[in-house]
Design an enzyme around this catalytic site. Sequence first.
Site, short mmCIF file in Angstrom:
data_model
loop_
_atom_site.label_atom_id
_atom_site.label_comp_id
_atom_site.label_asym_id
_atom_site.label_seq_id
_atom_site.Cartn_x
_atom_site.Cartn_y
_atom_site.Cartn_z
N GLY A 24 63.09 19.49 118.63
CA GLY A 24 63.89 20.68 118.94
C GLY A 24 65.30 20.35 119.40
O GLY A 24 65.94 19.41 118.94
N TYR A 174 57.64 33.14 130.80
CA TYR A 174 58.62 32.18 130.28
C TYR A 174 60.02 32.47 130.82
O TYR A 174 60.71 31.55 131.30
CB TYR A 174 58.64 32.23 128.75
CG TYR A 174 59.72 31.37 128.14
CD1 TYR A 174 59.57 29.99 128.07
CD2 TYR A 174 60.89 31.94 127.64
CE1 TYR A 174 60.57 29.19 127.52
CE2 TYR A 174 61.89 31.16 127.09
CZ TYR A 174 61.72 29.79 127.03
OH TYR A 174 62.73 29.01 126.49
#
Length: 306
Positions: A24, A174
């Site tokens: 990522g 999150y």
Amino acid sequence: MTWDVHRLPRAEGRTFLVTGGNAGIGYFVAEQLAGTGATVVLGSRDPAKADAAAGAIRARVRDAQVRHVRLDLADLSSLAASVDALGADRLDAVVCNAGTMLDHQPRQETAAGHEMMFGVNHLGHFALVARLAPLLSAQPGSRVVTTGSFVGKRAQLDLDDLQTSRGYKPMLAYSRSKLAQMLFGFELDRRLRAAGHSTTSVVVHPGGALDSLTAPRPPVHVRTAGTRLRALAARIVLQGKDAGAWPAVRATLDPTIQSGQMWGPRFLGTRGAPRREPVRGTLADPDVASHVWTVSRELTGVEPTF
């Protein structure tokens, strides 16, 4: 100073640790930093993925100085050994990038009983920086770069339920974990300045970074022609993870950046070259940040002290 994301300043002799550097955005932070001549350490819990990432970096960066240290932010008891495995007496910067996002999954916990996303994204980095403090203190002008998120900027904390034990929703948990992480970066800055320490703390976020817009880096990231075509419309307001790495890279290298600043993409905060952003709302609230710091110290049993 003029900053060109494609012509970075040289950094030979410096050492940077990138958590989650095997995939990522973290991968591209590591690749771009390796291109400056610095030694880059990939912090990853998966040695095979770290080896693949290191190989991909070496394939693109001639004479890249890149290696791996095992790092599992979900296991706080393992972090001291990970720091020892660095085999260093000083560190120029740590990029706190690694993170987990459990989408459409039930609430999960770490071995210590912390909500998984809060435990990895925030508490793991809080404890890691505490363990790294002696190495960062030994290097004048060292940096702690904390990677938040666009959604974290707009989140709200429940100070009585930081780990979202009530009304759990994955995106809510999150966003709260990323807000807590960003608050840590700003509170760290306040404490460093109060102590008169030369280490700086900078908060960044990558904007809207999609896999489908990300440059291919096989075997770390493979993008098909069909995926690329389907994502063309999104390019108007979003970007790939290679571009999402730019704010963290600038925060690591740019000598004009000051402690306590926040940097993100230029265009609507979602894409483009990095620019400084205002710190507002909850992010600028020292009382909330201090509360999160105190709770984090109690939950981890350690505290970043410089």
